[in-house]
Design a protein around this motif. Structure first.
Motif, mmCIF file in Angstrom:
data_model
loop_
_atom_site.group_PDB
_atom_site.id
_atom_site.type_symbol
_atom_site.label_atom_id
_atom_site.label_comp_id
_atom_site.label_asym_id
_atom_site.label_seq_id
_atom_site.Cartn_x
_atom_site.Cartn_y
_atom_site.Cartn_z
ATOM 1 N N GLY A 16 -6.764 13.914 48.153
ATOM 2 C CA GLY A 16 -7.650 13.482 47.087
ATOM 3 C C GLY A 16 -7.813 14.595 46.067
ATOM 4 O O GLY A 16 -7.110 15.604 46.123
ATOM 5 N N PRO A 17 -8.768 14.449 45.147
ATOM 6 C CA PRO A 17 -8.963 15.427 44.082
ATOM 7 C C PRO A 17 -9.792 16.629 44.553
ATOM 8 O O PRO A 17 -10.943 16.809 44.144
ATOM 9 N N TYR A 18 -9.231 17.439 45.420
ATOM 10 C CA TYR A 18 -9.908 18.635 45.919
ATOM 11 C C TYR A 18 -8.871 19.670 46.323
ATOM 12 O O TYR A 18 -7.692 19.374 46.425
ATOM 13 N N SER A 19 -9.329 20.899 46.528
ATOM 14 C CA SER A 19 -8.469 21.998 46.954
ATOM 15 C C SER A 19 -8.586 22.169 48.460
ATOM 16 O O SER A 19 -9.597 21.796 49.054
ATOM 17 N N GLN A 20 -7.584 22.794 49.078
ATOM 18 C CA GLN A 20 -7.700 23.131 50.491
ATOM 19 C C GLN A 20 -8.865 24.100 50.677
ATOM 20 O O GLN A 20 -9.579 24.029 51.664
ATOM 21 N N ALA A 21 -9.024 25.017 49.728
ATOM 22 C CA ALA A 21 -10.124 25.976 49.771
ATOM 23 C C ALA A 21 -10.304 26.586 48.388
ATOM 24 O O ALA A 21 -9.395 26.581 47.564
ATOM 25 N N ILE A 22 -11.498 27.147 48.165
ATOM 26 C CA ILE A 22 -11.789 27.917 46.961
ATOM 27 C C ILE A 22 -12.236 29.298 47.420
ATOM 28 O O ILE A 22 -13.124 29.428 48.265
ATOM 29 N N LEU A 23 -11.605 30.330 46.861
ATOM 30 C CA LEU A 23 -11.932 31.716 47.171
ATOM 31 C C LEU A 23 -12.677 32.308 45.981
ATOM 32 O O LEU A 23 -12.210 32.211 44.850
ATOM 33 N N VAL A 24 -13.856 32.893 46.254
ATOM 34 C CA VAL A 24 -14.646 33.539 45.211
ATOM 35 C C VAL A 24 -14.727 35.019 45.546
ATOM 36 O O VAL A 24 -15.127 35.383 46.650
ATOM 37 N N GLU A 25 -14.342 35.872 44.596
ATOM 38 C CA GLU A 25 -14.433 37.317 44.769
ATOM 39 C C GLU A 25 -15.554 37.841 43.881
ATOM 40 O O GLU A 25 -15.527 37.642 42.679
ATOM 41 N N ASN A 26 -16.546 38.520 44.496
ATOM 42 C CA ASN A 26 -17.704 38.948 43.722
ATOM 43 C C ASN A 26 -18.542 40.004 44.438
ATOM 44 O O ASN A 26 -19.668 39.710 44.784
ATOM 45 N N PRO A 27 -18.254 41.221 44.712
ATOM 46 C CA PRO A 27 -16.921 41.793 44.845
ATOM 47 C C PRO A 27 -16.286 41.441 46.178
ATOM 48 O O PRO A 27 -15.074 41.498 46.312
ATOM 49 N N GLY A 28 -17.091 41.082 47.195
ATOM 50 C CA GLY A 28 -16.511 40.586 48.444
ATOM 51 C C GLY A 28 -15.941 39.197 48.214
ATOM 52 O O GLY A 28 -16.014 38.655 47.114
ATOM 53 N N LYS A 29 -15.384 38.614 49.246
ATOM 54 C CA LYS A 29 -14.743 37.306 49.110
ATOM 55 C C LYS A 29 -15.529 36.244 49.875
ATOM 56 O O LYS A 29 -15.923 36.446 51.022
ATOM 57 N N PHE A 30 -15.736 35.116 49.233
ATOM 58 C CA PHE A 30 -16.415 33.945 49.788
ATOM 59 C C PHE A 30 -15.411 32.806 49.754
ATOM 60 O O PHE A 30 -14.917 32.466 48.684
ATOM 61 N N LEU A 31 -15.102 32.235 50.912
ATOM 62 C CA LEU A 31 -14.095 31.178 51.004
ATOM 63 C C LEU A 31 -14.743 29.894 51.512
ATOM 64 O O LEU A 31 -15.297 29.871 52.609
ATOM 65 N N ALA A 32 -14.657 28.840 50.717
ATOM 66 C CA ALA A 32 -15.147 27.521 51.115
ATOM 67 C C ALA A 32 -13.932 26.658 51.400
ATOM 68 O O ALA A 32 -13.134 26.383 50.494
ATOM 69 N N ILE A 33 -13.782 26.232 52.642
ATOM 70 C CA ILE A 33 -12.608 25.466 53.070
ATOM 71 C C ILE A 33 -12.953 23.984 53.148
ATOM 72 O O ILE A 33 -13.907 23.598 53.831
ATOM 73 N N SER A 34 -12.175 23.172 52.470
ATOM 74 C CA SER A 34 -12.367 21.724 52.520
ATOM 75 C C SER A 34 -12.156 21.206 53.936
ATOM 76 O O SER A 34 -11.477 21.831 54.755
ATOM 77 N N GLY A 35 -12.722 20.039 54.209
ATOM 78 C CA GLY A 35 -12.580 19.429 55.522
ATOM 79 C C GLY A 35 -11.124 19.250 55.911
ATOM 80 O O GLY A 35 -10.330 18.748 55.118
ATOM 81 N N GLN A 36 -10.810 19.682 57.118
ATOM 82 C CA GLN A 36 -9.452 19.556 57.646
ATOM 83 C C GLN A 36 -9.445 18.481 58.720
ATOM 84 O O GLN A 36 -10.308 18.477 59.601
ATOM 85 N N ILE A 37 -8.481 17.583 58.629
ATOM 86 C CA ILE A 37 -8.331 16.532 59.628
ATOM 87 C C ILE A 37 -7.022 16.766 60.375
ATOM 88 O O ILE A 37 -6.208 17.588 59.959
ATOM 89 N N PRO A 38 -6.813 16.066 61.476
ATOM 90 C CA PRO A 38 -5.624 16.315 62.302
ATOM 91 C C PRO A 38 -4.338 15.714 61.752
ATOM 92 O O PRO A 38 -3.764 14.776 62.314
ATOM 93 N N ILE A 39 -3.886 16.273 60.643
ATOM 94 C CA ILE A 39 -2.591 15.900 60.070
ATOM 95 C C ILE A 39 -1.609 17.012 60.405
ATOM 96 O O ILE A 39 -1.911 18.188 60.195
#
Length: 130
Positions: A16-39
């Motif tokens: 769908g219209p989403y990313s596998q994850a978004i990484l934010v650097e500020n200055p450390g890194k924050f990673l938000a991972i989209s829901g993963q299903i058993p594919i």
């Protein structure tokens, strides 16, 4: 602040219209991972096993996205799990513990009426790392 979309061929392509994850650097890194299903990322097919087999594939997909961003399971601070049947909770936990038992991130498990592609489990996570 820098925002980067993460994509790896080692996890399923978004359906769908989403990313596998978004990484934010500020200055450390924050990673938000989209829901993963058993594919299965190689075949693109749903793993049609029991909750243990589906949980294992969903977690392996989540780990692939973590690794693509330069993170590990140890960096995960929050996990949200969606189960179609809370009766699968105990069996799901056995698999989950194999991967997260030592790091024990904060977690919520929610029963839902349905999930994409009719799967039994979906898992999303947040990681923070250097």
């Amino acid at each position: 602040m820098k925002k980067v979309m993460i994509f790896t061929e080692n996890a399923p392509k978004p359906i769908g219209p989403y990313s596998q994850a978004i990484l934010v650097e500020n200055p450390g890194k924050f990673l938000a991972i989209s829901g993963q299903i058993p594919i299965d990322p190689e075949s693109g097919q749903i793993v049609r096993g029991d909750i243990r087999e589906q949980a294992r594939q969903a977690i392996e997909n989540l780990i692939a996205v973590l690794e693509a961003a330069g993170a590990t399971v140890e960096d995960v601070v929050k996990v949200t799990v969606y189960l179609r049947d809370m009766g699968d909770f105990e069996e799901f936990n056995k698999v989950y513990e194999e991967y997260f038992g030592h790091s024990k991130p904060a977690r919520a498990v929610v029963e839902v009426s349905n999930l994409p592609k009719g799967v039994k489990v979906e898992i999303e996570a947040i990681a923070i790392f250097e």
